[in-house]
Design a protein around this motif. Structure first.
Motif, PDB file in Angstrom:
ATOM      1  N   LEU A  29       0.851  -1.190   0.000  1.00 28.61           N
ATOM      2  CA  LEU A  29       0.000   0.000   0.000  1.00 28.61           C
ATOM      3  C   LEU A  29       0.887   1.240   0.000  1.00 28.61           C
ATOM      4  N   ILE A  30       0.702   2.085  -1.007  1.00 29.80           N
ATOM      5  CA  ILE A  30       1.465   3.333  -1.104  1.00 29.80           C
ATOM      6  C   ILE A  30       0.477   4.474  -1.301  1.00 29.80           C
ATOM      7  N   VAL A  31       0.560   5.468  -0.443  1.00 28.50           N
ATOM      8  CA  VAL A  31      -0.306   6.643  -0.526  1.00 28.50           C
ATOM      9  C   VAL A  31       0.577   7.871  -0.715  1.00 28.50           C
ATOM     10  N   ASN A  32       0.204   8.736  -1.632  1.00 29.87           N
ATOM     11  CA  ASN A  32       0.954   9.979  -1.814  1.00 29.87           C
ATOM     12  C   ASN A  32       0.020  11.172  -1.750  1.00 29.87           C
ATOM     13  N   CYS A  33       0.506  12.219  -1.108  1.00 33.32           N
ATOM     14  CA  CYS A  33      -0.223  13.477  -1.000  1.00 33.32           C
ATOM     15  C   CYS A  33       0.789  14.597  -1.218  1.00 33.32           C
ATOM     16  N   SER A  34       0.540  15.447  -2.187  1.00 34.65           N
ATOM     17  CA  SER A  34       1.541  16.424  -2.618  1.00 34.65           C
ATOM     18  C   SER A  34       1.971  17.373  -1.508  1.00 34.65           C
ATOM     19  N   CYS A  35       1.014  17.886  -0.745  1.00 34.77           N
ATOM     20  CA  CYS A  35       1.330  18.976   0.184  1.00 34.77           C
ATOM     21  C   CYS A  35       1.172  18.631   1.656  1.00 34.77           C
ATOM     22  N   THR A  36       0.283  17.721   1.991  1.00 37.06           N
ATOM     23  CA  THR A  36      -0.077  17.499   3.388  1.00 37.06           C
ATOM     24  C   THR A  36       0.601  16.259   3.955  1.00 37.06           C
ATOM     25  N   THR A  37       1.150  16.398   5.147  1.00 35.13           N
ATOM     26  CA  THR A  37       1.735  15.278   5.871  1.00 35.13           C
ATOM     27  C   THR A  37       0.920  15.036   7.138  1.00 35.13           C
ATOM     28  N   MET A  38       0.422  13.822   7.294  1.00 34.32           N
ATOM     29  CA  MET A  38      -0.416  13.493   8.448  1.00 34.32           C
ATOM     30  C   MET A  38       0.324  12.557   9.395  1.00 34.32           C
ATOM     31  N   ILE A  39       0.131  12.750  10.686  1.00 37.74           N
ATOM     32  CA  ILE A  39       0.710  11.880  11.716  1.00 37.74           C
ATOM     33  C   ILE A  39      -0.406  11.486  12.679  1.00 37.74           C
ATOM     34  N   PRO A  40      -0.744  10.198  12.809  1.00 36.80           N
ATOM     35  CA  PRO A  40      -0.235   9.047  12.046  1.00 36.80           C
ATOM     36  C   PRO A  40      -0.529   9.192  10.551  1.00 36.80           C
ATOM     37  N   SER A  41       0.158   8.399   9.757  1.00 39.01           N
ATOM     38  CA  SER A  41       0.035   8.505   8.311  1.00 39.01           C
ATOM     39  C   SER A  41      -1.338   8.047   7.846  1.00 39.01           C
ATOM     40  N   MET A  42      -1.693   8.458   6.626  1.00 38.58           N
ATOM     41  CA  MET A  42      -2.977   8.049   6.063  1.00 38.58           C
ATOM     42  C   MET A  42      -3.042   6.548   5.841  1.00 38.58           C
ATOM     43  N   THR A  43      -1.900   5.926   5.560  1.00 35.63           N
ATOM     44  CA  THR A  43      -1.908   4.475   5.356  1.00 35.63           C
ATOM     45  C   THR A  43      -2.314   3.750   6.627  1.00 35.63           C
ATOM     46  N   ASP A  44      -1.782   4.182   7.769  1.00 33.61           N
ATOM     47  CA  ASP A  44      -2.081   3.513   9.038  1.00 33.61           C
ATOM     48  C   ASP A  44      -3.428   3.944   9.605  1.00 33.61           C
ATOM     49  N   MET A  45      -3.610   5.254   9.700  1.00 32.14           N
ATOM     50  CA  MET A  45      -4.757   5.795  10.422  1.00 32.14           C
ATOM     51  C   MET A  45      -6.068   5.614   9.669  1.00 32.14           C
ATOM     52  N   ILE A  46      -6.014   5.673   8.355  1.00 33.51           N
ATOM     53  CA  ILE A  46      -7.256   5.700   7.585  1.00 33.51           C
ATOM     54  C   ILE A  46      -7.484   4.415   6.800  1.00 33.51           C
ATOM     55  N   ILE A  47      -6.556   4.074   5.902  1.00 35.61           N
ATOM     56  CA  ILE A  47      -6.820   3.002   4.939  1.00 35.61           C
ATOM     57  C   ILE A  47      -6.695   1.622   5.568  1.00 35.61           C
ATOM     58  N   ILE A  48      -5.580   1.352   6.243  1.00 33.56           N
ATOM     59  CA  ILE A  48      -5.389   0.023   6.828  1.00 33.56           C
ATOM     60  C   ILE A  48      -6.465  -0.273   7.860  1.00 33.56           C
ATOM     61  N   ASN A  49      -6.797   0.719   8.665  1.00 28.53           N
ATOM     62  CA  ASN A  49      -7.814   0.515   9.693  1.00 28.53           C
ATOM     63  C   ASN A  49      -9.198   0.331   9.091  1.00 28.53           C
ATOM     64  N   ARG A  50      -9.538   1.123   8.096  1.00 25.38           N
ATOM     65  CA  ARG A  50     -10.883   1.047   7.512  1.00 25.38           C
ATOM     66  C   ARG A  50     -11.109  -0.263   6.770  1.00 25.38           C
ATOM     67  N   TYR A  51     -10.097  -0.693   5.995  1.00 23.23           N
ATOM     68  CA  TYR A  51     -10.266  -1.891   5.176  1.00 23.23           C
ATOM     69  C   TYR A  51      -9.719  -3.152   5.851  1.00 23.23           C
ATOM     70  N   LYS A  52      -9.219  -3.001   7.063  1.00 24.59           N
ATOM     71  CA  LYS A  52      -8.720  -4.136   7.844  1.00 24.59           C
ATOM     72  C   LYS A  52      -7.698  -4.948   7.041  1.00 24.59           C
ATOM     73  N   LEU A  53      -6.728  -4.241   6.483  1.00 26.45           N
ATOM     74  CA  LEU A  53      -5.684  -4.911   5.717  1.00 26.45           C
ATOM     75  C   LEU A  53      -4.813  -5.743   6.648  1.00 26.45           C
ATOM     76  N   ARG A  54      -4.204  -6.761   6.106  1.00 25.53           N
ATOM     77  CA  ARG A  54      -3.481  -7.701   6.953  1.00 25.53           C
ATOM     78  C   ARG A  54      -2.227  -7.069   7.555  1.00 25.53           C
ATOM     79  N   SER A  55      -1.755  -7.651   8.634  1.00 24.05           N
ATOM     80  CA  SER A  55      -0.659  -7.055   9.409  1.00 24.05           C
ATOM     81  C   SER A  55       0.676  -7.088   8.679  1.00 24.05           C
TER      82      SER A  55
END
Length: 240
Positions: free
Chosen positions: A24-50
């Protein structure tokens, strides 16, 4: 969020389940989020494997999507047959909104918007519609004019925003020219390349410029086609 819409659309059209995603690779031109969008949003929402390999890219500007696809390709080369890489490209401009009065910095509030796209790459040929052959990227950051043409800074009143310099158009033109020069030999038929080389060897300097212009025009047509593919990339599956 818009990225949920494009991911849901992509998974529905490709019939790939979330637990089948290896990268899983997420890119955002200007905004940096902590925790990252991969962890906080996508992995959690779609319950991707560990065991998923996840990375977030930020601050890379308009080239972030291309860099993310290149990174996905490189990671897939280390994976087994049938692996899947999900690349999500988005933009969040809320944190970069400019509230000042400097016109060159107000322009970004009108030019850029929030949006998103997603593409799925795989080492499997099953259901693949395209094959990823080449990734070309030229950097102009070593030039001061290119480095400062889009800059996050404060105005005279202390308001933060993105400042677009007058060198932006010229810098973009030079970057396009450099990429066309590299891309043309990779995508043009051998007959066209031979025709160009023959003409440039035997014709006058004026004719040589005409030959070069013809080669660049053909390359631009190809690049426009690629751009159209990238815009609708979330509906497609690529293969390596």
């Amino acid at each position: 969020m818009v990225i949920f819409t494009v991911i849901d659309d992509l998974l529905a059209k490709t019939s790939v389940k979330p637990n089948e995603i290896d990268i899983l690779i997420v890119n955002c031109s200007c905004t940096t989020m902590i925790p990252s969008m991969t962890d906080m949003i996508i992995i959690n929402r779609y319950k991707l494997r560990s065991g998923i390999r996840n990375t977030e890219l930020s601050g890379m500007g308009c080239s972030a999507g291309l860099i993310a696809v290149g990174l996905a390709r490189n990671l897939l080369q280390t994976m087994s047959y049938g692996a899947h890489a999900l690349v999500v490209s988005t933009e969040i401009l809320t944190g970069k909104y400019y509230a000042g009065r400097k016109r060159s910095m107000q322009l970004t509030n009108m030019l850029f918007r929030m949006g998103g796209a997603a593409v799925l790459l795989s080492t499997s040929r099953a259901n693949a519609r395209f094959e990823l052959m080449h990734i070309v990227r030229k950097s102009t950051s070593a030039q001061d004019s290119a480095y400062h043409c889009v800059f996050h800074e404060e105005d005279e009143e202390g308001n933060l925003g993105l400042n677009l310099s007058k060198d932006l158009v010229a810098t973009a033109g030079e970057a396009l020219k450099s990429n066309i020069t590299t891309t043309a030999p990779l995508v043009l038929p051998v007959s066209e390349q031979f025709s160009f080389l023959s003409s440039s060897h035997f014709c006058s300097p004026l004719s040589h410029r005409r030959c070069l212009r013809k080669l660049q025009v053909q390359s631009i047509v190809f690049l426009i086609s690629v751009s159209q593919f990238n815009i609708s990339a979330y509906m497609l599956v690529g293969k390596l």
